[in-house]
Design an enzyme around this catalytic site. Structure first.
Site, PDB file in Angstrom:
ATOM      1  N   SER A  51       0.816  -1.209   0.000  1.00 17.24           N
ATOM      2  CA  SER A  51       0.000   0.000   0.000  1.00 17.24           C
ATOM      3  C   SER A  51       0.849   1.257   0.000  1.00 17.24           C
ATOM      4  CB  SER A  51      -0.861   0.053   1.259  1.00 17.24           C
ATOM      5  OG  SER A  51      -1.640  -1.087   1.362  1.00 17.24           O
ATOM      6  N   HIS A  87      -0.863  -2.558  -7.426  1.00 21.60           N
ATOM      7  CA  HIS A  87      -1.609  -2.235  -6.203  1.00 21.60           C
ATOM      8  C   HIS A  87      -3.116  -2.201  -6.460  1.00 21.60           C
ATOM      9  CE1 HIS A  87      -2.642   0.810  -2.854  1.00 21.60           C
ATOM     10  NE2 HIS A  87      -2.734  -0.419  -2.404  1.00 21.60           N
ATOM     11  N   GLU A 129      -2.960   0.603  -9.328  1.00 23.11           N
ATOM     12  CA  GLU A 129      -1.784   1.473  -9.512  1.00 23.11           C
ATOM     13  C   GLU A 129      -0.622   0.576  -9.936  1.00 23.11           C
ATOM     14  OE1 GLU A 129      -2.132   5.158  -6.353  1.00 23.11           O
ATOM     15  OE2 GLU A 129      -1.677   3.203  -5.516  1.00 23.11           O
ATOM     16  N   ASN A 140      -3.203   6.348  -1.780  1.00 25.77           N
ATOM     17  CA  ASN A 140      -3.065   6.340  -0.320  1.00 25.77           C
ATOM     18  C   ASN A 140      -2.436   7.613   0.228  1.00 25.77           C
ATOM     19  OD1 ASN A 140      -4.413   4.005   0.122  1.00 25.77           O
ATOM     20  ND2 ASN A 140      -2.593   2.710  -0.017  1.00 25.77           N
TER      21      ASN A 140
HETATM   22  N1  CAA Z   1     -16.342  -7.750  -0.999  1.00 22.27           N
HETATM   23  C1  CAA Z   1     -16.784  -8.064  -2.240  1.00 22.27           C
HETATM   24  N2  CAA Z   1     -17.811  -7.402  -2.853  1.00 22.27           N
HETATM   25  C2  CAA Z   1     -18.396  -6.405  -2.171  1.00 22.27           C
HETATM   26  C3  CAA Z   1     -17.980  -6.019  -0.880  1.00 22.27           C
HETATM   27  C4  CAA Z   1     -16.902  -6.746  -0.295  1.00 22.27           C
HETATM   28  N3  CAA Z   1     -16.412  -6.428   0.914  1.00 22.27           N
HETATM   29  N4  CAA Z   1     -18.746  -4.989  -0.468  1.00 22.27           N
HETATM   30  C5  CAA Z   1     -19.608  -4.730  -1.466  1.00 22.27           C
HETATM   31  N5  CAA Z   1     -19.396  -5.571  -2.497  1.00 22.27           N
HETATM   32  C6  CAA Z   1     -20.093  -5.584  -3.775  1.00 22.27           C
HETATM   33  C7  CAA Z   1     -21.551  -5.915  -3.617  1.00 22.27           C
HETATM   34  O1  CAA Z   1     -21.769  -7.323  -3.655  1.00 22.27           O
HETATM   35  C8  CAA Z   1     -22.167  -5.242  -4.816  1.00 22.27           C
HETATM   36  O2  CAA Z   1     -21.950  -6.054  -5.968  1.00 22.27           O
HETATM   37  P1  CAA Z   1     -22.950  -5.987  -7.236  1.00 22.27           P
HETATM   38  O3  CAA Z   1     -22.801  -4.631  -7.838  1.00 22.27           O
HETATM   39  O4  CAA Z   1     -22.404  -7.070  -8.107  1.00 22.27           O
HETATM   40  O5  CAA Z   1     -24.305  -6.260  -6.701  1.00 22.27           O
HETATM   41  C9  CAA Z   1     -21.321  -3.981  -5.006  1.00 22.27           C
HETATM   42  O6  CAA Z   1     -20.087  -4.256  -4.295  1.00 22.27           O
HETATM   43  C10 CAA Z   1     -21.989  -2.758  -4.424  1.00 22.27           C
HETATM   44  O7  CAA Z   1     -22.282  -3.078  -3.057  1.00 22.27           O
HETATM   45  P2  CAA Z   1     -23.506  -2.496  -2.236  1.00 22.27           P
HETATM   46  O8  CAA Z   1     -24.571  -2.028  -3.184  1.00 22.27           O
HETATM   47  O9  CAA Z   1     -23.864  -3.469  -1.172  1.00 22.27           O
HETATM   48  O10 CAA Z   1     -22.882  -1.314  -1.416  1.00 22.27           O
HETATM   49  P3  CAA Z   1     -22.298   0.070  -1.886  1.00 22.27           P
HETATM   50  O11 CAA Z   1     -23.074   0.687  -2.976  1.00 22.27           O
HETATM   51  O12 CAA Z   1     -22.062   0.809  -0.629  1.00 22.27           O
HETATM   52  O13 CAA Z   1     -20.873  -0.307  -2.508  1.00 22.27           O
HETATM   53  C11 CAA Z   1     -18.547  -0.300  -2.135  1.00 22.27           C
HETATM   54  C12 CAA Z   1     -19.874  -0.919  -1.758  1.00 22.27           C
HETATM   55  C13 CAA Z   1     -18.254  -0.553  -3.599  1.00 22.27           C
HETATM   56  C14 CAA Z   1     -17.485  -0.985  -1.260  1.00 22.27           C
HETATM   57  C15 CAA Z   1     -18.643   1.229  -1.881  1.00 22.27           C
HETATM   58  O14 CAA Z   1     -19.032   1.447  -0.569  1.00 22.27           O
HETATM   59  C16 CAA Z   1     -17.350   1.939  -2.144  1.00 22.27           C
HETATM   60  O15 CAA Z   1     -16.992   2.240  -3.265  1.00 22.27           O
HETATM   61  N6  CAA Z   1     -16.611   2.234  -1.073  1.00 22.27           N
HETATM   62  C17 CAA Z   1     -15.309   2.875  -1.173  1.00 22.27           C
HETATM   63  C18 CAA Z   1     -14.262   1.803  -1.310  1.00 22.27           C
HETATM   64  C19 CAA Z   1     -12.894   2.378  -1.390  1.00 22.27           C
HETATM   65  O16 CAA Z   1     -12.664   3.569  -1.362  1.00 22.27           O
HETATM   66  N7  CAA Z   1     -11.910   1.481  -1.468  1.00 22.27           N
HETATM   67  C20 CAA Z   1     -10.527   1.860  -1.519  1.00 22.27           C
HETATM   68  C21 CAA Z   1      -9.926   1.665  -0.171  1.00 22.27           C
HETATM   69  S1  CAA Z   1      -8.231   2.121  -0.156  1.00 22.27           S
HETATM   70  C22 CAA Z   1      -7.434   0.741  -0.581  1.00 22.27           C
HETATM   71  O17 CAA Z   1      -7.945  -0.328  -0.735  1.00 22.27           O
HETATM   72  C23 CAA Z   1      -5.981   0.923  -0.822  1.00 22.27           C
HETATM   73  C24 CAA Z   1      -5.090   0.506   0.238  1.00 22.27           C
HETATM   74  O18 CAA Z   1      -3.946   0.163  -0.081  1.00 22.27           O
HETATM   75  C25 CAA Z   1      -5.414   0.619   1.647  1.00 22.27           C
END
Ligand code: CAA
Length: 280
Positions: A117, A138, A150, A188
């Protein structure tokens, strides 16, 4: 190039294995213990079951994807792969040990990528005999949903390695952005200090977690508020990234909030432990 290995079967590792197997590659998932691998495979199975239930995937396809994923605790069993993605905990010493082991067993033309990350790819590359074939690939959490990857060049990564990795990422149906190595890369460096600032707001009793998240969801159109996002990413990962930014840049603007440290010490790491800023 049709065989890949993923090292580490945690949140990121199992997600990456699922995405790579879904794209048609044979994947070997490697971890220290059989129980960790079983847990990773259970998560993949659950995700695929959900996709079948939602009629996004045929049952037959689910079985084919699962059949393309093998598990092992031995590096010896990944000798034949074409690309490796390391996704072990965010600790440079652990990652260096993994890179040294991989370098020993893999053919000289195999790309070794890290899903780190924020850590230095150059530091990882230089423990191998092939630093020009090391780069960052990433992914973002949840890996199966998030479109971005990335692609991070260490200062010695060759253009050929970068081009091969870019093709690989395109074959996974993800969008790559090109990044020259720098602590925290792009996402990040922007995202985690924002999350850390939200934790300062909780610590200073400016607002409660729920209101901070509502503010950012409704006021900035973020899909998830910063504290719910911290729980999704893992508070230990957030702290590790802040520590890397602070150490590498030496700038106090990257100091981690005391509350973040306390929660990590208490084992309240977010969704993966059932409690972070929220309970699960
Ligand atoms: N695992 C797998 N699939 C998941 C999931 C999980 N934990 N959470 C949600 N989903 C899927 C759902 O099954 C759903 O799939 P379909 O479209 O096929 O039905 C889809 O995601 C949308 O889910 P929901 O409608 O239930 O919920 P939502 O609209 O709130 O979307 C989300 C969920 C996509 C996670 C959304 O909340 C989001 O975009 N959040 C931000 C995530 C983000 O910023 N991630 C980056 C983090 S930083 C990082 O990862 C880098 C690092 O190095 C730390």
């Amino acid at each position: 190039m049709n065989k890949a290995a993923v090292i580490g079967s945690g949140t990121m590792g199992n997600g990456i294995a699922q995405v790579v197997a879904t794209a048609g590659y044979n994947v070997t998932l490697v971890d220290l213990k059989k129980e960790y691998l079983n847990r990773g495979m259970e998560t993949i199975q659950k995700n695929l079951d959900r996709a079948v239930k939602k009629e996004k995937l045929e049952d037959k396809e689910k079985k084919e994807i699962l059949n393309r994923i093998n598990t092992t605790t031995e590096y010896e069993n990944i000798k034949e792969v074409n690309i490796v993605i390391e996704a072990v905990p965010e600790n440079i010493e652990i990652k260096k040990e993994v890179f040294k082991e991989l370098d020993k067993v893999l053919n000289q033309d195999v790309i070794i990528a890290s899903n780190t990350s924020a850590l230095s790819l150059t530091e990882l590359a230089t423990v191998t005999s092939r630093p020009e074939k090391v780069l960052g690939i990433h992914f973002f959490n949840p890996v199966t949903v998030m479109k971005l990857v990335e692609l991070i060049k260490n200062i010695i990564t060759s253009q050929d390695t970068y081009d091969r990795a870019k093709k690989f990422v395109a074959s996974l149906n993800k969008t790559a952005v090109e990044v020259n190595e720098s602590p925290g890369f792009v996402v990040n460096r922007l995202l985690i200090p924002m999350i850390n600032e939200a934790i300062f707001l909780v610590e200073e009793n400016v607002a409660c977690p729920d209101d901070i998240d509502t503010a950012m969801k409704l006021g900035a159109n973020h899909p998830l508020g910063p504290l719910a996002l911290a729980d999704l990413v893992g508070l230990d990962v957030c702290l590790a990234i802040m520590e890397t930014l602070h150490k590498e840049f030496g700038d106090s603007k990257y100091r981690a909030s005391t509350l973040l440290r306390k929660k990590v010490r208490a084992g309240q790491l977010g969704r993966k432990t059932g409690e972070g800023f929220y309970q699960y």
